[in-house]
Design a protein around this motif. Structure first.
Motif, PDB file in Angstrom:
ATOM      1  N   UNK A 126       0.836  -1.206   0.000  1.00 31.74           N
ATOM      2  CA  UNK A 126       0.000   0.000   0.000  1.00 31.74           C
ATOM      3  C   UNK A 126       0.872   1.258   0.000  1.00 31.74           C
ATOM      4  N   UNK A 127       1.994   1.168   0.721  1.00 26.67           N
ATOM      5  CA  UNK A 127       2.923   2.309   0.797  1.00 26.67           C
ATOM      6  C   UNK A 127       3.858   2.338  -0.413  1.00 26.67           C
ATOM      7  N   UNK A 128       3.615   1.460  -1.392  1.00 27.55           N
ATOM      8  CA  UNK A 128       4.464   1.354  -2.582  1.00 27.55           C
ATOM      9  C   UNK A 128       5.903   0.981  -2.257  1.00 27.55           C
ATOM     10  N   UNK A 129       6.074   0.240  -1.154  1.00 27.50           N
ATOM     11  CA  UNK A 129       7.409  -0.259  -0.830  1.00 27.50           C
ATOM     12  C   UNK A 129       7.499  -1.685  -1.366  1.00 27.50           C
ATOM     13  N   UNK A 130       8.517  -1.883  -2.181  1.00 29.72           N
ATOM     14  CA  UNK A 130       8.739  -3.095  -2.937  1.00 29.72           C
ATOM     15  C   UNK A 130       9.226  -4.208  -2.002  1.00 29.72           C
ATOM     16  N   UNK A 131       8.372  -5.202  -1.733  1.00 25.00           N
ATOM     17  CA  UNK A 131       8.623  -6.139  -0.637  1.00 25.00           C
ATOM     18  C   UNK A 131       8.547  -7.589  -1.085  1.00 25.00           C
ATOM     19  N   UNK A 132       9.370  -8.433  -0.482  1.00 26.95           N
ATOM     20  CA  UNK A 132       9.329  -9.872  -0.743  1.00 26.95           C
ATOM     21  C   UNK A 132       9.268 -10.603   0.596  1.00 26.95           C
ATOM     22  N   UNK A 133       8.592 -11.745   0.600  1.00 28.03           N
ATOM     23  CA  UNK A 133       8.562 -12.588   1.802  1.00 28.03           C
ATOM     24  C   UNK A 133       9.470 -13.782   1.570  1.00 28.03           C
ATOM     25  N   UNK A 134      10.416 -14.011   2.497  1.00 35.51           N
ATOM     26  CA  UNK A 134      11.215 -15.234   2.419  1.00 35.51           C
ATOM     27  C   UNK A 134      10.496 -16.277   3.259  1.00 35.51           C
ATOM     28  N   UNK A 135       9.767 -17.150   2.581  1.00 36.53           N
ATOM     29  CA  UNK A 135       8.913 -18.117   3.289  1.00 36.53           C
ATOM     30  C   UNK A 135       9.548 -19.507   3.331  1.00 36.53           C
ATOM     31  N   UNK A 136      10.866 -19.554   3.241  1.00 31.69           N
ATOM     32  CA  UNK A 136      11.524 -20.870   3.338  1.00 31.69           C
ATOM     33  C   UNK A 136      11.594 -21.275   4.812  1.00 31.69           C
ATOM     34  N   UNK A 137      10.409 -21.663   5.332  1.00 33.02           N
ATOM     35  CA  UNK A 137      10.268 -21.845   6.778  1.00 33.02           C
ATOM     36  C   UNK A 137      11.011 -23.070   7.292  1.00 33.02           C
ATOM     37  N   UNK A 138      11.568 -23.859   6.388  1.00 30.05           N
ATOM     38  CA  UNK A 138      12.400 -24.964   6.862  1.00 30.05           C
ATOM     39  C   UNK A 138      13.801 -24.493   7.239  1.00 30.05           C
ATOM     40  N   UNK A 139      14.126 -23.250   6.921  1.00 29.77           N
ATOM     41  CA  UNK A 139      15.443 -22.706   7.282  1.00 29.77           C
ATOM     42  C   UNK A 139      15.312 -21.789   8.496  1.00 29.77           C
ATOM     43  N   UNK A 140      16.391 -21.704   9.285  1.00 34.90           N
ATOM     44  CA  UNK A 140      16.378 -20.818  10.449  1.00 34.90           C
ATOM     45  C   UNK A 140      16.345 -19.357  10.004  1.00 34.90           C
ATOM     46  N   UNK A 141      15.935 -18.486  10.934  1.00 35.02           N
ATOM     47  CA  UNK A 141      15.972 -17.053  10.675  1.00 35.02           C
ATOM     48  C   UNK A 141      17.415 -16.623  10.373  1.00 35.02           C
TER      49      UNK A 141
END
Lengths: 405, 405
Positions: free
Chosen positions: A323-338
């Motif tokens: 909504x704020x026009x900030x170009x965002x990606x989600x890293x959803x590789x939840x099998x890997x640690x933060x």
């Protein structure tokens, strides 16, 4: 998502742009398109193969022959995989009859891949054999008008390089294989650069050492400093060097006159490689904010962790940032640690990383915002995220301007 | 503006896309990008030159050798100017280790130029030697998942072709030089088409006559009708035909398994040529509204005419239409008559033309809106223009969706 990286070498001097790398290129292209449109230039696309006959007519088939990739078709006709398009654009205009002085100045550009069969490709995208270049060709009635056009395009280049935000220098250039009467180069200073530029700190005079190898300034006689540099743009006032042999003319009275020409190159893949080289450290890849493949990477909780319950915040924050026009990606590789994904994010060069970590499952959920460039971290709630990115001078999604012809 | 046209032949089967032509391509690309992103595909860019060694390994260097353009570099290494990229994408994935079943399905596509050294290039962009293609490659763990992915991509194709808005048919396809276990083709019916498709009006069964040459339907035994058609898209379920010889594998247990692959082509320049061929008349070029280079062309008064005083309305109307996201161009070649520019506008294919004509200098200024497709004209004031384009189902500026990876 599969973390494929940014680019990958395929053959000597030839690279695949992986999805994140292509995004960087597309952002740079959008900046270039915007500047070219403002300068009144029209985008087009010439075939990649040009008849060798034309390269013969300009004389360049011989002079730069060994650096040209050539192809023969099934009828034994020879084509050049173009490193530059002066011949092709002149041939195109020669076929559009009549061009009159009312149609000028005419400014045509393309963004496409070019080839040069380098003896020793090196330094990755900095000196590849296949590269992405913006090449603009301008056409005027006379040298004075062509000089005005030339100056305006140089202003566009300055505006573009300022938007990229990495310090650059503009120097008097070597005409090289292109030729012409006046030429400037745009450089990034860097130890890995293969050019040497001489700069006067006193009056600002600057020149490629290939043009003149001076120790003191031509203009003010002060000392010149010498710097390794990466050439990323080159402009030429060509006069009628190509339009004459290739018959690219206009009517201004009864007799056709050769068009007075300029050409303006920008090495897009080279710019990308150069800015990353200059901005990055050993641990962290860094892009200019308006070229980063995404500006924010959201790390979701690891599968099976206590904070897994907070995972849905990822989509919520993603939606807000969009909504704020900030170009965002989600890293959803939840099998890997933060930690592992943080390492990858730093290696990819996202300017901001938001971690949905332990405190995200609190009653008042808190999230970590990491500013990679400034090595700072703040912990805040959703409202704080909104405020943070409302105030940041980060890249907004680049909207491509519509061309007004 | 100089009216250069849409495309221009440069060599046999090779075309320049002039500024208006490139706009059409860019609009089509944006539609394709949007559908691909929705389907979870990521855009990338592979080098145009691929080592001939890979084409040898797949066996295709021999089987389609005469249609391949090849290049030798200065070290005598041979490259193929790719018509399609199964070898290249498999080689890329073979180098990314390890790919695990968690990373799948993986969907990678590019939009780029491709080459085929046709014996007889013909019909303009319909069968060129250099063309723009979208090629998508999908990778799954097994044939069942690959079939699901295949079905989903076919849905994306249906959605895309519906947006283009020209009637199309999907038929059982010939595997041809690509191979694999299942294949479909997307066709536009047209007398100039070089393919023949057989359609059952009763049950909807449809097939390329190269696959089966039937007179009655395989499924319901009713009569099949035979139609000339232009193939514009082709999908293939490839199984492990390329991944096996090129070692593109994934881990799902201790032993690497070959990826199960699909590939999905769309001939973008061919779509452009086909829809224009189908929609146009002898007098008027016609684009689908969402592919027209601009949706509205404003014609300013001729220099020296009585209505010249009304010229500033052009910018005003231009501004208003931009606000409404209507893609507009001004034809400001005021040395030409309105009639001449109207002729050019019809030849370019703008769906709507607004003329600032004689009545524009009235006290209550009136303008002509020409709807080219329906051959209607209305005369109205500024407010009427706003209402007209607020109600039209015309193309809004296409916003490219951000990829969510």
């Amino acid at each position: 998502m599969l973390d494929m990286g940014i680019i990958r070498q395929v053959n000597s001097g030839m690279y695949s742009l992986l999805p994140l790398g292509l995004r960087v290129l597309q952002k740079l292209e959008a900046l270039v398109d915007s500047e070219m449109t403002k300068a009144g230039a029209q985008k087009m696309l010439l075939p990649i193969l040009t008849s060798a006959t034309l390269w013969n007519r300009s004389g360049r088939l011989k002079t730069i022959g060994s650096e040209l990739f050539t192809v023969e078709d099934r009828h034994k006709k020879l084509y050049v995989l173009n490193p530059t398009y002066e011949e092709a654009i002149c041939e195109l205009l020669a076929g559009i009859i009549p061009i009159t002085s009312k149609d000028l100045p005419l400014k045509l550009y393309q963004i496409s891949r070019k080839w040069r069969d380098e003896m020793k490709p090196r330094l990755g995208l900095l000196r590849g054999r296949e590269f992405v270049m913006k090449d603009l060709y301008t056409f005027d009635t006379n040298l004075e008008n062509a000089q005005n056009t030339y100056n305006k395009i140089c202003e566009s280049y300055d505006s573009l390089f300022k938007q990229i935000g990495v310090d650059y220098v503009k120097v008097i250039g070597a005409a090289g294989i292109i030729g012409g009467s006046l030429s400037h180069e745009y450089h990034y200073l860097s130890d890995i650069g293969e050019d040497t530029v001489l700069l006067c700190q006193s009056c600002g005079y600057s020149v490629n050492s290939e043009v003149l190898n001076l120790s003191s300034c031509l203009k003010c006689n002060n000392n010149l400093s010498s710097h390794s540099a990466i050439e990323v743009g080159h402009t030429f006032l060509l006069d009628t060097k190509y339009s004459k042999p290739l018959n690219a003319t206009f009517l201004d009275g009864p007799k056709p006159k050769p068009l007075v020409m300029g050409c303006f190159g920008l090495g897009l893949t080279r710019i990308i490689a150069a800015v990353v080289e200059i901005l990055s450290t050993n641990e962290v890849l860094r892009w200019p904010n308006n070229l980063a493949p995404f500006n924010v990477c959201i790390l979701t909780p690891k599968k099976g962790s206590k904070e897994e319950i907070a995972a849905p915040y990822a989509e919520q924050i993603f939606g807000i940032l969009n909504e704020l026009n900030v170009d965002t990606i989600i890293d959803d590789r939840i099998h890997l640690t933060i930690g592992r994904r943080m390492f990858d994010a730093n290696r990819t060069g996202y300017p901001f990383i938001i971690v949905i970590g332990k405190t995200a499952s609190n009653q008042n959920p808190m999230f970590e915002i990491h500013d990679v460039k400034n090595s700072t971290r703040i912990d805040t709630n959703i409202e704080g995220i909104i405020n943070y990115f409302n105030n940041q001078d980060i890249n907004r999604e680049i909207k491509q301007n519509e061309a007004v012809v």
